[in-house]
Every structure is written in structure tokens, then in C-alpha cells.
Design a protein around this motif. Structure first.
Motif, mmCIF file in Angstrom:
data_model
loop_
_atom_site.group_PDB
_atom_site.id
_atom_site.type_symbol
_atom_site.label_atom_id
_atom_site.label_comp_id
_atom_site.label_asym_id
_atom_site.label_seq_id
_atom_site.Cartn_x
_atom_site.Cartn_y
_atom_site.Cartn_z
ATOM 1 N N PHE A 1 5.336 3.691 3.611
ATOM 2 C CA PHE A 1 4.755 2.598 2.821
ATOM 3 C C PHE A 1 4.513 1.403 3.730
ATOM 4 C CE2 PHE A 1 6.982 4.137 -1.313
ATOM 5 C CZ PHE A 1 5.971 5.068 -1.512
ATOM 6 N N PHE A 2 3.609 0.558 3.268
ATOM 7 C CA PHE A 2 3.166 -0.577 4.077
ATOM 8 C C PHE A 2 3.152 -1.827 3.210
ATOM 9 C CE2 PHE A 2 -0.180 -3.361 5.507
ATOM 10 C CZ PHE A 2 -0.039 -3.366 6.881
ATOM 11 N N GLY A 3 3.687 -2.926 3.724
ATOM 12 C CA GLY A 3 3.694 -4.168 2.939
ATOM 13 C C GLY A 3 3.314 -5.365 3.782
ATOM 14 N N LEU A 4 2.689 -6.318 3.127
ATOM 15 C CA LEU A 4 2.354 -7.592 3.763
ATOM 16 C C LEU A 4 2.974 -8.684 2.895
ATOM 17 C CD1 LEU A 4 0.751 -9.385 5.700
ATOM 18 C CD2 LEU A 4 -1.263 -8.992 4.294
ATOM 19 N N THR A 5 3.921 -9.432 3.466
ATOM 20 C CA THR A 5 4.640 -10.471 2.709
ATOM 21 C C THR A 5 4.240 -11.841 3.229
ATOM 22 O OG1 THR A 5 6.530 -8.989 2.449
ATOM 23 C CG2 THR A 5 6.945 -11.319 2.045
ATOM 24 N N MET B 1 2.877 -21.268 5.890
ATOM 25 C CA MET B 1 3.156 -19.945 5.319
ATOM 26 C C MET B 1 3.665 -19.021 6.433
ATOM 27 S SD MET B 1 2.546 -18.566 2.260
ATOM 28 C CE MET B 1 1.000 -18.618 1.361
ATOM 29 N N LEU B 2 4.666 -18.217 6.137
ATOM 30 C CA LEU B 2 5.132 -17.189 7.079
ATOM 31 C C LEU B 2 4.638 -15.837 6.575
ATOM 32 C CD1 LEU B 2 6.928 -16.033 9.371
ATOM 33 C CD2 LEU B 2 8.845 -16.109 7.793
ATOM 34 N N SER B 3 3.828 -15.148 7.398
ATOM 35 C CA SER B 3 3.327 -13.824 7.019
ATOM 36 C C SER B 3 3.929 -12.774 7.932
ATOM 37 C CB SER B 3 1.806 -13.731 7.183
ATOM 38 O OG SER B 3 1.172 -14.767 6.519
ATOM 39 N N PHE B 4 4.352 -11.669 7.337
ATOM 40 C CA PHE B 4 4.835 -10.561 8.174
ATOM 41 C C PHE B 4 4.487 -9.217 7.550
ATOM 42 C CE2 PHE B 4 8.590 -9.140 5.775
ATOM 43 C CZ PHE B 4 8.882 -10.252 4.991
ATOM 44 N N GLY B 5 4.411 -8.212 8.409
ATOM 45 C CA GLY B 5 4.121 -6.859 7.965
ATOM 46 C C GLY B 5 5.415 -6.053 7.903
ATOM 47 N N ALA B 6 5.368 -4.966 7.149
ATOM 48 C CA ALA B 6 6.532 -4.086 7.023
ATOM 49 C C ALA B 6 6.051 -2.646 6.864
ATOM 50 C CB ALA B 6 7.371 -4.490 5.804
ATOM 51 N N CYS B 7 6.828 -1.717 7.406
ATOM 52 C CA CYS B 7 6.527 -0.298 7.223
ATOM 53 C C CYS B 7 7.853 0.440 7.055
ATOM 54 C CB CYS B 7 5.759 0.217 8.438
ATOM 55 S SG CYS B 7 5.271 1.931 8.255
ATOM 56 N N TYR C 1 0.866 -1.174 0.000
ATOM 57 C CA TYR C 1 0.000 0.000 0.000
ATOM 58 C C TYR C 1 0.905 1.228 0.000
ATOM 59 C CZ TYR C 1 -3.350 3.444 1.817
ATOM 60 O OH TYR C 1 -4.120 4.557 2.006
ATOM 61 N N PHE C 2 0.808 2.007 -1.090
ATOM 62 C CA PHE C 2 1.653 3.188 -1.262
ATOM 63 C C PHE C 2 0.763 4.436 -1.215
ATOM 64 C CE2 PHE C 2 3.755 -0.072 -4.141
ATOM 65 C CZ PHE C 2 4.802 -0.371 -3.281
#
Ligand code: PAN
Ligand code: ZN
Length: 187
Positions: free
Chosen positions: A70-74, A148-154, A58-59
Motif C-alpha cells: 500500500f502507498f500513502g501520502l500524508t 505543511m509537512l508532506s511525506f510518503g509511506a509504503c 492507494y490500495f
């Protein structure tokens, strides 16, 4: 308190999945990651169309604009190439001295850091873990689990991504499973 914050962000991420936001999604397949894995024979026996990880971003502001976030979900699939676990490509930020937060949402893994002198260290990523990635530090996540490994990023909107040096030089440590045990092989 810490757990409470993460629980609610997990609900936001998992239940609503950035609903209503303009999300840009990408998938990295094995075919995109040939240079990353050590065991070229094991690599060639696998399906190149196997997804390794997917990212929803999400930009809210233009790329490279200062002051925004910015925000990411991997999500990294479980899997291995030879003994080496599926992982992200990893990168430095182009604007070198920009930091980032990662946080674990589901699954288990390792966040590998490497500074400009190629010194490496790692933190365990689990559901609810919080990780600060300082500037001038390459970062890569490895899925060491069977789900599955899920993580957030900012990260700052003017950070940019420099994949080149990692593509060329790699990280100075690899995470593999040998005889059922997780080991870190350092350069
Ligand atoms: C993350 C990463 C994401 C995918 O959003 O971009 O986890 O990893 P690679 O970019 O290394 O392929 C981030 O660190 N952004 O700065
Ligand atoms: Zn980053």
C-alpha cells in the motif's frame, strides 16, 4: 543517486498526485484527536474543525491480502496545541512484525519510533530523507516546522493498523516547543 530517486518520486507525488489511481482520502481534525494532546485547556480553546492532517492512500490490492503493498501520502498542517506540535495519531501494525518505509517530501519534522518496551527514538524528517520503520515499532510523525509537512509511506497490504494501544497508553515521549526551542519530554 539517493537524491535522484527521491527527486523523481517527489515529482510523481507533487505533480501528478496519484493521478489516474483510485485514491482514498481522509482528514483528521482536532476533534478526532482529543486524547492525543497533553494540554487539555489549550485544546479546548481551539476550533475542533481545524484539520490536523490529511492522507491519500492507494490500495492496489484488497486489505489484508499478503504479498501486496500500500502507498500513502500524508500532509500534516503546521500548528500546535499549547506547546505541542501537530502530529499523526501513530500506531503499531496489527500484524506486528511488518515494516514500513517513510520518506520526507516537503517541510520538516520528526519521526518518532517506540518499541514494545516503550523505548523511543527519533529521526529528523526533511525533504528527501528516507526512514525504515522496523516491525513491532509504533510510528508517529510530528510537524516541527511552520509549513505543511508532506511525506510518503509504503507498507505491506497485510500490515493492518492498531491504534488502540497508542490511544490508551500514548507514546513515552512528547515533542514540544518551549521558549522557542524544540524539546523532547520523556516519560
Ligand atoms: C501511514 C499513516 C499516516 C497517518 O500511512 O497511516 O501517515 O498516520 P496515522 O495512521 O498514525 O493516523 C502509515 O503508517 N501506514 O501504515
Ligand atoms: Zn504504519
Amino acid at each position: 543517486m539517493r537524491q535522484g530517486i527521491i527527486q523523481s518520486s517527489k515529482m510523481f507525488l507533487v505533480a501528478n498526485r496519484l493521478e489516474g489511481k483510485k485514491v482514498e482520502s481522509s482528514i483528521r481534525y482536532l476533534s478526532d484527536m482529543e486524547a492525543v494532546f497533553m494540554d487539555k485547556v489549550a485544546f479546548s480553546a481551539l476550533d475542533p474543525q481545524q484539520p490536523v492532517y490529511e492522507v491519500d492512500c492507494y490500495f492496489p490490492v484488497a486489505d489484508n491480502k499478503s504479498g501486496g503493498l500500500f502507498f500513502g501520502l500524508t500532509r500534516i498542517f503546521p500548528g500546535k496545541v499549547g506547546g505541542e506540535f501537530f502530529m499523526t495519531k501513530g500506531h503499531f501494525h496489527s500484524n506486528n512484525d511488518t515494516a514500513e518505509f517513510y520518506w520526507g517530501i516537503k517541510g520538516k519534522g520528526l519521526l518518532l519510533f517506540m518499541d514494545k518496551t516503550r523505548k523511543v527514538w527519533a529521526e529528523e524528517m526533511t525533504e528527501g530523507s528516507v526512514h525504515y520503520i522496523p516491525g513491532n515499532t509504533a510510528h508517529r510523525v510530528i510537524n516541527t516546522g511552520v509549513e505543511m509537512l508532506s511525506f510518503g509511506a509504503c507498507w505491506p497490504s497485510d500490515a493492518g493498523h492498531d491504534y488502540g494501544s497508542i490511544e490508551k497508553e500514548g507514546f513515552s515521549a512528547r515533542v514540544v516547543e518551549k521558549d522557542g526551542k524544540l524539546i523532547i519530554i520523556e516519560e
